[in-house]
Design a protein around this motif. Structure first.
Motif, PDB file in Angstrom:
ATOM      1  N   VAL A  67      52.847  36.996  17.346  1.00  0.00           N
ATOM      2  CA  VAL A  67      53.991  36.136  17.691  1.00  0.00           C
ATOM      3  C   VAL A  67      54.289  35.050  16.653  1.00  0.00           C
ATOM      4  O   VAL A  67      55.314  34.378  16.755  1.00  0.00           O
ATOM      5  N   VAL A  68      53.420  34.845  15.683  1.00  0.00           N
ATOM      6  CA  VAL A  68      53.594  33.758  14.715  1.00  0.00           C
ATOM      7  C   VAL A  68      53.416  34.296  13.291  1.00  0.00           C
ATOM      8  O   VAL A  68      52.437  34.977  13.006  1.00  0.00           O
ATOM      9  N   ASP A  69      54.387  33.959  12.414  1.00  0.00           N
ATOM     10  CA  ASP A  69      54.335  34.421  11.018  1.00  0.00           C
ATOM     11  C   ASP A  69      53.719  33.404  10.064  1.00  0.00           C
ATOM     12  O   ASP A  69      53.634  33.652   8.870  1.00  0.00           O
ATOM     13  N   LEU A  70      53.367  32.236  10.577  1.00  0.00           N
ATOM     14  CA  LEU A  70      52.917  31.145   9.706  1.00  0.00           C
ATOM     15  C   LEU A  70      51.539  31.441   9.116  1.00  0.00           C
ATOM     16  O   LEU A  70      50.798  32.275   9.644  1.00  0.00           O
ATOM     17  N   PRO A  71      51.174  30.725   8.041  1.00  0.00           N
ATOM     18  CA  PRO A  71      49.804  30.830   7.537  1.00  0.00           C
ATOM     19  C   PRO A  71      48.785  30.470   8.623  1.00  0.00           C
ATOM     20  O   PRO A  71      49.043  29.588   9.439  1.00  0.00           O
ATOM     21  N   LEU A  72      47.653  31.157   8.622  1.00  0.00           N
ATOM     22  CA  LEU A  72      46.594  30.888   9.593  1.00  0.00           C
ATOM     23  C   LEU A  72      45.383  30.333   8.869  1.00  0.00           C
ATOM     24  O   LEU A  72      44.921  30.899   7.874  1.00  0.00           O
ATOM     25  N   SER A  73      44.893  29.210   9.366  1.00  0.00           N
ATOM     26  CA  SER A  73      43.711  28.559   8.806  1.00  0.00           C
ATOM     27  C   SER A  73      42.518  29.018   9.633  1.00  0.00           C
ATOM     28  O   SER A  73      42.368  28.635  10.797  1.00  0.00           O
ATOM     29  N   ILE A  74      41.701  29.884   9.049  1.00  0.00           N
ATOM     30  CA  ILE A  74      40.578  30.477   9.784  1.00  0.00           C
ATOM     31  C   ILE A  74      39.426  29.482   9.716  1.00  0.00           C
ATOM     32  O   ILE A  74      38.837  29.261   8.658  1.00  0.00           O
ATOM     33  N   ASP A  75      39.132  28.869  10.876  1.00  0.00           N
ATOM     34  CA  ASP A  75      38.245  27.705  10.938  1.00  0.00           C
ATOM     35  C   ASP A  75      36.915  28.089  11.577  1.00  0.00           C
ATOM     36  O   ASP A  75      36.822  28.227  12.802  1.00  0.00           O
ATOM     37  N   THR A  76      35.903  28.293  10.744  1.00  0.00           N
ATOM     38  CA  THR A  76      34.561  28.597  11.253  1.00  0.00           C
ATOM     39  C   THR A  76      33.539  28.325  10.160  1.00  0.00           C
ATOM     40  O   THR A  76      33.820  28.554   8.980  1.00  0.00           O
ATOM     41  N   PRO A  77      32.342  27.849  10.547  1.00  0.00           N
ATOM     42  CA  PRO A  77      31.271  27.706   9.557  1.00  0.00           C
ATOM     43  C   PRO A  77      30.536  29.027   9.323  1.00  0.00           C
ATOM     44  O   PRO A  77      29.735  29.132   8.399  1.00  0.00           O
ATOM     45  N   GLY A  78      30.807  30.038  10.139  1.00  0.00           N
ATOM     46  CA  GLY A  78      30.054  31.300  10.064  1.00  0.00           C
ATOM     47  C   GLY A  78      30.685  32.267   9.076  1.00  0.00           C
ATOM     48  O   GLY A  78      31.867  32.567   9.164  1.00  0.00           O
ATOM     49  N   ILE A  79      29.892  32.771   8.148  1.00  0.00           N
ATOM     50  CA  ILE A  79      30.447  33.658   7.125  1.00  0.00           C
ATOM     51  C   ILE A  79      30.911  34.984   7.742  1.00  0.00           C
ATOM     52  O   ILE A  79      31.958  35.513   7.378  1.00  0.00           O
ATOM     53  N   LYS A  80      30.168  35.496   8.720  1.00  0.00           N
ATOM     54  CA  LYS A  80      30.581  36.757   9.376  1.00  0.00           C
ATOM     55  C   LYS A  80      31.862  36.567  10.178  1.00  0.00           C
ATOM     56  O   LYS A  80      32.758  37.420  10.153  1.00  0.00           O
ATOM     57  N   THR A  81      31.950  35.449  10.876  1.00  0.00           N
ATOM     58  CA  THR A  81      33.160  35.178  11.662  1.00  0.00           C
ATOM     59  C   THR A  81      34.353  34.968  10.733  1.00  0.00           C
ATOM     60  O   THR A  81      35.459  35.454  10.995  1.00  0.00           O
ATOM     61  N   MET A  82      34.128  34.276   9.612  1.00  0.00           N
ATOM     62  CA  MET A  82      35.180  34.068   8.619  1.00  0.00           C
ATOM     63  C   MET A  82      35.662  35.414   8.065  1.00  0.00           C
ATOM     64  O   MET A  82      36.867  35.674   7.989  1.00  0.00           O
ATOM     65  N   THR A  83      34.718  36.262   7.679  1.00  0.00           N
ATOM     66  CA  THR A  83      35.079  37.558   7.104  1.00  0.00           C
ATOM     67  C   THR A  83      35.896  38.386   8.097  1.00  0.00           C
ATOM     68  O   THR A  83      36.916  38.988   7.732  1.00  0.00           O
TER      69      THR A  83
END
Ligand code: THG
Length: 258
Positions: A67-83
């Protein structure tokens, strides 16, 4: 100034529950509302202490970008969750975040390069957040040079001096402003700077007043982006006024509505 919504965060009980139940409708309505309120990017955080981090982030990214085309800031300290979040993301990506820890930089700068992402650099390392501006600037410099070794250019970075709660660390508030002044001397053109604004008022009274007063100070010190409560209309008005005062927008009498 880039306005990033802080609200799609599992820290908020309603959002945490919606992620647990995989309630796509709640998340999508909430995400669309952030855009209506003036968000130009959304920070996505599944919340701390869950054992399904990568799966939850994968689901959250897919659900929001329907529903949203904007940039997404993926916020997590976990490298697996980030990936997992980056892999799921078709929108533009802001990696939130690396620290100055070697282990994190070695994992995250290559991901930024591979996915052509912006990346937020928190000025902290395994010893925590330094309590002076100079050490924050040293860490910023280390992250800038390490990023370049991975072919991530300074214009893809956001430096984050790490805003601390006034209630717990009152003396740190002005050190953030001082750190920003130092950051701006580290490169030409000056590096971009982002903060998580609401940190400053965590656990305090008069949160909106503290947030918007501090935002005015940060805008004066050269802030480029902020993760904020876009559902606070008075705060959004400070952003509009600040953009005028910094001559980023052309003045007109009707500037609050223009
Ligand atoms: N820098 C970067 N990313 C960040 C932060 C930062 N991401 C997270 C955070 N800080 C910015 N986002 C928030 C989101 C929520 C709150 C503060 C900052 C907040 N939440 C309520 C609270 O804790 O009291 C939640 C409770 C509720 O209302 O339900 O204050 O600094 N790069």
């Amino acid at each position: 100034m880039l306005v990033i919504s802080e609200r799609i965060n599992g820290l908020f009980n309603s959002v945490g529950r919606a992620i647990d139940k995989r309630d796509a409708r709640f998340i999508q309505e909430h995400a669309s509302y952030q855009v209506e309120c003036g968000a130009q990017a959304l920070d996505l955080n599944v919340g701390p202490g869950r054992d399904d981090g990568p799966a939850a982030m994968d689901w959250l990214v897919r659900t929001v970008q329907e529903v949203v085309d904007l940039p997404l800031s993926i916020d997590t300290p976990g490298i697996k969750t980030m990936t997992a979040g980056i892999k799921a993301c078709r929108n533009r990506v802001i990696i939130n975040s690396t620290t100055a820890e070697v282990r994190k930089m070695q994992a995250l700068f290559p991901l930024a390069k591979e996915h052509d992402a912006d990346i937020i650099c928190l000025t902290m390392d395994e010893r925590g957040v330094p309590n002076d501006a100079e050490s924050r600037a040293e860490m910023a410099m280390l992250m800038m040079t390490t990023a370049m070794e991975h072919e991530v250019m300074p214009d893809r970075l956001f430096l984050d001096p790490l805003v601390m709660p006034i209630k717990a660390a009152q003396d740190q508030v002005m050190k953030v402003i001082k750190a920003m002044e130092l950051f701006r001397t580290l490169n030409d053109p000056a590096p971009r700077i982002v903060v998580g604004l609401s940190n400053v008022s965590n656990g305090a009274k008069e949160r909106s007043l503290l947030n918007r007063t501090f935002l005015g100070m940060l805008l004066g010190a050269g802030l480029s982006a902020a993760i904020v409560d876009v559902q606070d209309p008075q705060l959004m008005d400070v952003i509009k006024a600040g953009e005028l005062l910094r001559a980023e927008k052309l003045y007109c009498d009707d500037f609050l509505r223009a």
